[in-house]
Structure formats: C-alpha cells, structure tokens
Design a protein around this motif. Structure first.
Motif, short mmCIF file in Angstrom:
data_model
loop_
_atom_site.label_atom_id
_atom_site.label_comp_id
_atom_site.label_asym_id
_atom_site.label_seq_id
_atom_site.Cartn_x
_atom_site.Cartn_y
_atom_site.Cartn_z
N GLY A 212 103.60 15.46 15.26
CA GLY A 212 102.82 14.53 16.08
C GLY A 212 102.63 15.00 17.51
O GLY A 212 102.09 14.27 18.34
N SER A 213 103.07 16.23 17.81
CA SER A 213 102.96 16.76 19.18
C SER A 213 101.69 17.61 19.32
O SER A 213 101.26 18.25 18.35
N PRO A 214 101.10 17.65 20.52
CA PRO A 214 99.93 18.52 20.72
C PRO A 214 100.33 19.99 20.70
O PRO A 214 101.42 20.36 21.12
N GLU A 215 99.44 20.82 20.20
CA GLU A 215 99.69 22.26 20.15
C GLU A 215 98.36 23.00 20.11
O GLU A 215 97.31 22.41 19.83
N VAL A 216 98.41 24.28 20.42
CA VAL A 216 97.23 25.13 20.35
C VAL A 216 97.58 26.29 19.42
O VAL A 216 98.47 27.08 19.70
N LYS A 217 96.87 26.37 18.29
CA LYS A 217 97.13 27.40 17.29
C LYS A 217 95.91 28.32 17.20
O LYS A 217 94.78 27.91 17.49
N TYR A 218 96.12 29.55 16.75
CA TYR A 218 94.99 30.46 16.60
C TYR A 218 95.22 31.46 15.48
O TYR A 218 96.34 31.64 14.99
N ARG A 219 94.13 32.09 15.08
CA ARG A 219 94.18 33.10 14.01
C ARG A 219 93.13 34.16 14.27
O ARG A 219 92.00 33.86 14.65
N HIS A 220 93.51 35.42 14.08
CA HIS A 220 92.58 36.54 14.24
C HIS A 220 91.80 36.78 12.95
O HIS A 220 92.34 36.66 11.85
N VAL A 221 90.52 37.14 13.11
CA VAL A 221 89.68 37.49 11.97
C VAL A 221 88.99 38.82 12.29
O VAL A 221 88.25 38.91 13.27
N LEU A 222 89.25 39.82 11.49
CA LEU A 222 88.67 41.14 11.71
C LEU A 222 87.23 41.16 11.19
O LEU A 222 86.96 40.73 10.06
N LEU A 223 86.32 41.63 12.01
CA LEU A 223 84.94 41.79 11.55
C LEU A 223 84.84 43.05 10.68
O LEU A 223 85.47 44.06 10.96
N GLY A 224 84.06 42.95 9.63
CA GLY A 224 83.94 44.08 8.72
C GLY A 224 82.52 44.27 8.23
O GLY A 224 81.65 43.43 8.43
N TRP A 225 82.30 45.40 7.61
CA TRP A 225 81.02 45.67 6.96
C TRP A 225 81.30 46.16 5.55
O TRP A 225 82.36 46.71 5.26
N THR A 226 80.38 45.91 4.66
CA THR A 226 80.56 46.26 3.26
C THR A 226 79.86 47.58 2.95
O THR A 226 78.86 47.93 3.58
N TYR A 227 80.39 48.29 1.98
CA TYR A 227 79.73 49.51 1.53
C TYR A 227 80.02 49.70 0.04
O TYR A 227 80.95 49.12 -0.51
N VAL A 228 79.21 50.52 -0.60
CA VAL A 228 79.37 50.86 -2.01
C VAL A 228 79.59 52.36 -2.11
O VAL A 228 78.78 53.14 -1.58
N ASN A 229 80.69 52.78 -2.74
CA ASN A 229 80.98 54.21 -2.80
C ASN A 229 80.23 54.88 -3.95
O ASN A 229 79.45 54.24 -4.68
N SER A 230 80.49 56.17 -4.13
CA SER A 230 79.74 56.95 -5.13
C SER A 230 80.02 56.50 -6.55
O SER A 230 79.23 56.76 -7.46
N ALA A 231 81.15 55.81 -6.77
CA ALA A 231 81.49 55.30 -8.09
C ALA A 231 80.97 53.88 -8.30
O ALA A 231 81.34 53.21 -9.26
N ASP A 232 80.11 53.42 -7.37
CA ASP A 232 79.53 52.08 -7.41
C ASP A 232 80.60 50.98 -7.29
O ASP A 232 80.48 49.91 -7.87
N HIS A 233 81.66 51.28 -6.53
CA HIS A 233 82.68 50.27 -6.24
C HIS A 233 82.42 49.72 -4.85
O HIS A 233 82.22 50.48 -3.90
N VAL A 234 82.42 48.40 -4.72
CA VAL A 234 82.16 47.78 -3.43
C VAL A 234 83.47 47.66 -2.65
O VAL A 234 84.54 47.38 -3.23
N SER A 235 83.43 47.90 -1.35
CA SER A 235 84.62 47.78 -0.51
C SER A 235 84.17 47.40 0.89
O SER A 235 83.00 47.08 1.11
N PHE A 236 85.10 47.45 1.84
CA PHE A 236 84.76 47.09 3.20
C PHE A 236 85.60 47.89 4.18
O PHE A 236 86.64 48.45 3.83
N ASP A 237 85.14 47.91 5.42
CA ASP A 237 85.84 48.62 6.48
C ASP A 237 85.68 47.82 7.76
O ASP A 237 84.85 46.91 7.84
N GLY A 238 86.48 48.15 8.78
CA GLY A 238 86.34 47.50 10.07
C GLY A 238 84.99 47.83 10.69
O GLY A 238 84.42 48.90 10.45
N LEU A 239 84.50 46.91 11.49
CA LEU A 239 83.20 47.11 12.14
C LEU A 239 83.40 47.98 13.38
O LEU A 239 83.94 47.54 14.39
N HIS A 240 83.00 49.24 13.28
CA HIS A 240 83.20 50.16 14.38
C HIS A 240 82.06 51.15 14.45
O HIS A 240 81.16 51.15 13.60
N ALA A 241 82.10 51.99 15.46
CA ALA A 241 81.04 52.97 15.64
C ALA A 241 81.19 54.10 14.63
O ALA A 241 82.14 54.15 13.85
#
Length: 232
Positions: free
Chosen positions: A188-217
């Motif tokens: 019943g007490s006030p609090e401030v909570k948070y959670r990190h969410v990593l941005l990502g992008w999707t890709y399909v490899n040569s075996a046609d398997h879908v995956s993801f990686d971090g969003l970077h240069a």
C-alpha cells in the motif's frame, strides 16, 4: 587548425570586391497563414514495412511476449529511489523531483540516458489507463571495450576472448526504460518501478530461420552504437 595544416578545400579566400547586400526583407515572409501541404506531414510506410511485419509475426510465434505495456510494467523488476542524495556531477542544483536508478544502473559505464518522454506527450489526462503515470527514457550503449583494438577491425565484432573478459564489448544498441509511479499492491506504499526493454530488429538467415539482434549501426568497419536522443 592552422591554415598551413588545413586541406586546400577548407581555405576560403575573400572576394576581390564585396557584393551588394540584398534589401532587408526581399526574401522575407510577407503574410501570416497560407495553406500547408498535407503531403509535408503525411507518414508513409517504408519499403521494409511489410517484410518487417512478416518477420515479427514469425518471431512472435516462437518467443514469449510480455502482452503489452501494462503487463510489462506489472513485472517491473527495478526500483527507483526518490529524493536520493547521489549526484554524479556534484554541482547540479536539486530539481523539483529527483530520482536515482537502481545501483548498478546509476554507475553503469555502458548505458547513457538521452531522450525522455511520458504519457503527457500523448494524452491530456497524463494517464495510461489503469497503468497510471508512466515515463520513458531512451539510453544508448556507448562503451565497448575491445572493439577499438579488435585484431580484425574489418569484422567489427568482439573476439571470444574479449567477450569472456568483459560482456561490455558486445554492442547492445539502444534500450527504452519504462517507468511507473504506483502504489505497491502488497504494502500500500507509493513506489517507482521500472524495466528496461532492448530495441531490436529481425532478420532471416540463409537457412530461412528468423532471429533478432540489438538495434545498432553497421558492423563495418567497427560496430558503433546509434544514439537515442529523440523520443516521443
């Protein structure tokens, strides 16, 4: 840079004779108003939108999702300390509201906070339904020890030894942090909570398997993080 060390195209020679200045207001704005072109303010799908949608749908079929912002915040796993005494600069005046992040976040060399926004930017009542008052801030991964002296810099990736020595070598990209001010349902007490969410992008490899990686240069010549200054 002194002129003798400047490349030739950097040196601006003055004109032999000065030009005549344009009359004040010759190119000025003559009247308020005018009709704006809707095309200047229309968002259009990018060429990868449809493909990205297909990849995300495939990825969602094999990964567990949080089920939206409300559920993500319900599982917020870090606590903010309001009115803390830590000040990394030692000179900043106390603001109206002051928060300190979880200990390891507040001293991290990797993540640098940049953009910040909140529900106030989207809704008049400043509330996200029953999730209440929410803020978000974006951070980018700015510290990658090992990448600058990679023995094969054209590969732009960490060696196994570098990763084992320090995970910070791995370029993680950009993350968004969801912050919620709420009343703890158990205490019943006030609090401030948070959670990190990593941005990502999707890709399909040569075996046609879908995956993801971090969003970077790009990986070449050395992978660098993208900044996270604009958020709304």
């Amino acid at each position: 840079m002194s002129p003798e060390h400047a490349p030739g195209n950097c040196i601006q020679e003055p004109r032999t004779t000065e030009g005549t200045a344009s009359p004040l207001g010759a190119d000025g704005w003559t009247a308020p108003g005018g009709t704006a072109s809707p095309g200047d303010f229309t968002l259009e799908p990018g060429e990868m939108n449809a493909e990205t949608t297909r990849r995300v749908t495939r990825l969602a079929s094999v990964l567990t999702t949080s089920g939206g912002v409300r559920k993500l915040l319900a599982g917020a796993n870090r606590t903010i300390q309001p009115w803390c005494s830590r000040d990394p600069f030692g000179t900043a005046p106390d603001p109206d509201v002051k928060y300190c992040l979880h200990t390891d976040d507040s001293i991290s060399r990797e993540w640098v906070p940049q953009g910040i926004t909140g529900v106030s930017d989207a809704k008049n009542d400043e509330l996200w339904g029953d999730a209440g008052n929410i803020q978000l801030f974006a951070s980018y991964d700015s510290w990658d020890p090992g990448r600058e002296n990679d023995p094969l810099p054209t590969a732009g990736d960490c060696t196994e030894a570098e990763l084992e020595a320090d995970d910070a070598c791995n370029q993680k990209g950009v993350r968004i942090t969801f912050v919620q001010s709420r009343t703890n349902p158990a205490t019943g007490s006030p609090e401030v909570k948070y959670r990190h969410v990593l941005l990502g992008w999707t890709y399909v490899n040569s075996a046609d398997h879908v995956s993801f990686d971090g969003l970077h240069a790009a990986e070449y010549p050395i992978q660098k993080g993208v900044h996270a200054g604009g958020i709304v």
